[in-house]
Design an enzyme around this catalytic site. Structure first.
Site, short mmCIF file in Angstrom:
data_model
loop_
_atom_site.label_atom_id
_atom_site.label_comp_id
_atom_site.label_asym_id
_atom_site.label_seq_id
_atom_site.Cartn_x
_atom_site.Cartn_y
_atom_site.Cartn_z
N LYS A 21 9.98 -8.64 4.42
CA LYS A 21 11.06 -9.31 5.17
C LYS A 21 11.71 -10.35 4.28
CE LYS A 21 12.46 -9.10 9.53
NZ LYS A 21 12.19 -7.98 10.45
N LYS A 80 9.58 -2.46 3.07
CA LYS A 80 10.79 -2.37 3.88
C LYS A 80 10.84 -3.45 4.94
CE LYS A 80 14.35 0.29 5.19
NZ LYS A 80 15.10 -0.99 5.23
N ASP A 103 4.68 6.04 11.70
CA ASP A 103 4.66 6.97 10.56
C ASP A 103 5.92 6.92 9.72
OD1 ASP A 103 2.07 8.07 10.98
OD2 ASP A 103 2.87 9.21 12.67
N HIS A 128 0.83 -1.21 0.00
CA HIS A 128 0.00 0.00 0.00
C HIS A 128 0.86 1.25 0.00
CE1 HIS A 128 0.98 -0.13 4.25
NE2 HIS A 128 0.51 1.08 4.38
N1 GLU Z 1 14.92 -5.89 10.97
C1 GLU Z 1 14.50 -4.71 11.66
C2 GLU Z 1 13.06 -4.87 12.14
O1 GLU Z 1 12.60 -5.97 12.39
C3 GLU Z 1 14.75 -3.44 10.86
C4 GLU Z 1 14.07 -3.32 9.55
C5 GLU Z 1 14.50 -2.13 8.71
O2 GLU Z 1 15.28 -1.32 9.16
O3 GLU Z 1 14.03 -2.05 7.57
O4 GLU Z 1 12.36 -3.93 12.38
#
Ligand code: GLU
Length: 472
Positions: A107, A71, A100, A66
């Site tokens: 993942k 990330k 935010d 969305h």
């Molecule tokens: N692996 C971390 C988490 O579980 C960081 C993820 C990131 O910085 O994109 O939040």
């Protein structure tokens, strides 16, 4: 009677979602769209290890597109499964929305135990994994941006960045991954970010009069005791910052080789050095070895910080937890069944989606830095410094009370990158906490922090969908 099966990590995430969703008045179709995983890329690729080829199993899951990019970190562990990565990707969506950070959740997972490989072999695996992602358009500054997670760190991120630069390149290539070394387009403060965020979150809860009254604990961080499970990046920084900045005391640490206890408190910096030297946290001067690792979890203390892996607090040990507060530095350490037991026992659970959001928050800052091609503070530092200096000089002249050059420097200091990163992180954690608490105040049926955090996240994600015109 047959033993009831403990819910899997993914089941627990879905149950948490459903519990919160039922308390909102959002359209059912919209909730169903938010809940499901959007894309799963499952791959198998060969890597030459010594004289042999080994087939590596790996994943990248994008839970919600969305917002772009999606990330989330990449995990290296022999326990990686598709379902686990799906659970972790889902959590990333809710986490980003809650604080935010304008990303969807994703993942990655590579099913290997990093201990079994040399750095050169790990480099090969990481570069090959990256080319697989490139091939399927699963990585890019505006597509999907990985970061470190359990078993990976700045070194792996540097390999990913380099591989992407070679095969794709472009002016914004550095923003294809975060958590890079500072010298290779990283940002100061990213390494400590998750642990530092954990401290800010714990501090917010510990200074919340209403919540502390409800569990019979005095407010404030000073002198509060901690039991820490996991001394990796997150556990180490959380323990260190809670001690150094919050005046808290780490009385027990558990790692995979065992657990230790000290009533007087454990210096985690010294413990990490001891572990590097001896290969173990055991036999740490001033502390006693505990018979079993799980004793750390079951210890009498104010705050239990699970900072390792999921499903650590389950139906079989939940009733033995004596800590008043469970601070989820790890993702998914408490199963949905265990949570029910803990809440009945009047425990406060500071949920993962909130508490460990510091990592992705600073990743967001790193991504912005990469896209702007400029370090934070470069524009305003000197300007601020000169302005403050003028004010101090003016006061000095008018009061005839001179201060030392050192005092002047302290007051008239412009912010460096690290100051701004920490300040942005603190602001993020404080604001998100206030939003969670405001959900609880508005909706009397919501009595726990996790449900409130999910509701806050769901409201924001649904606004995004509605503004996209998907759900009018
Ligand atoms: N692996 C971390 C988490 O579980 C960081 C993820 C990131 O910085 O994109 O939040």
């Amino acid at each position: 009677m047959a033993k009831l099966k403990e819910p899997s990590f993914y089941d627990s995430v879905q149950r948490n979602f459903d519990r919160a969703a039922a308390l909102t008045d959002l359209p059912k179709g919209l909730l169903a769209q938010i809940r499901e995983v959007n894309s799963v890329y499952q791959m198998r690729f060969p890597v030459k290890i010594g004289k042999e080829y080994k087939v590596i199993e790996a994943y990248r899951v994008q839970h919600s597109q969305h917002r772009s990019p999606t990330k989330g970190g990449i995990r290296y562990s022999h326990k990686v499964t598709q379902e686990e990565v799906m659970a972790l990707a889902s959590l990333m969506t809710y986490k980003c929305a809650l604080v935010d950070v304008p990303f969807g959740g994703a993942k990655g997972g590579v099913k290997i135990s990093p201990r079994d490989y040399t750095p050169a072999q790990l480099e090969n695996i990481t570069r090959r994994y990256t080319t697989e992602l490139i091939k399927k358009n699963f990585i890019g500054p505006g597509i999907d941006v990985p970061a470190p997670d359990y078993g990976t760190g700045a070194r792996e991120m540097a390999w990913i960045f380099d591989t992407y630069s070679v095969f794709v390149g472009g002016i914004d290539a550095a923003a294809c991954v975060t958590g890079k070394p500072v010298q290779q387009s990283g940002i100061r403060g990213r390494e400590e970010a998750t642990g530092r965020g954990v401290y800010y979150g714990i501090r917010e809860v510990l200074t919340d009069q209403e919540l502390m009254d409800s569990i019979g604990l005095t407010t404030g961080t000073e002198g509060k005791t901690i039991a820490l499970q996991g001394l990796g990046n997150v556990g180490y920084y959380a323990g260190k910052i809670c001690t150094k900045e919050g005046g808290m005391k780490v009385i027990s640490v558990a790692e995979y080789e065992g657990a230790i206890y000290s009533k007087a408190g454990i210096d985690v910096d010294k413990l990490v050095k001891h572990r590097k030297r001896t290969g173990s946290i055991l036999n740490f001067p001033g502390a006693e070895n505990l018979e079993q690792r799980k004793m750390t979890l079951e210890l009498s203390c104010d705050v239990l910080i699970p900072a390792a892996l999921e499903n650590q607090i389950r139906r079989d040990n939940a009733s033995k937890i004596k800590a008043k507060i469970i601070a989820e530095a790890a993702n998914g350490p408490t199963t949905a069944d265990a949570e029910e037991i803990l809440l009945k026992k009047n425990k406060i659970i500071i949920p993962d989606v909130y508490l460990n959001a510091g990592g992705v928050t600073v990743s967001y800052f790193e991504w912005l830095k990469n896209l702007s091609h400029m370090r934070f503070g470069r524009i305003d530092k000197r300007f601020d410094q000169n302005t403050y200096l003028n004010i101090v000089n003016l006061i000095e002249r008018n009061t005839h009370k001179p201060i030392t050059a050192q005092e002047k420097m302290m007051i008239a200091r412009g912010a460096d990158e690290i100051d701004l990163v920490r300040s942005g992180l603190e602001e993020t954690m404080v604001t998100a906490y206030q939003q969670i608490r405001s959900v609880m105040r508005r909706r009397k049926k919501v009595t726990d922090l996790r449900t409130a955090a999910f509701i806050s996240a769901l409201n924001k994600i649904s606004k995004d969908y509605i503004s996209m015109g998907v759900f009018p």
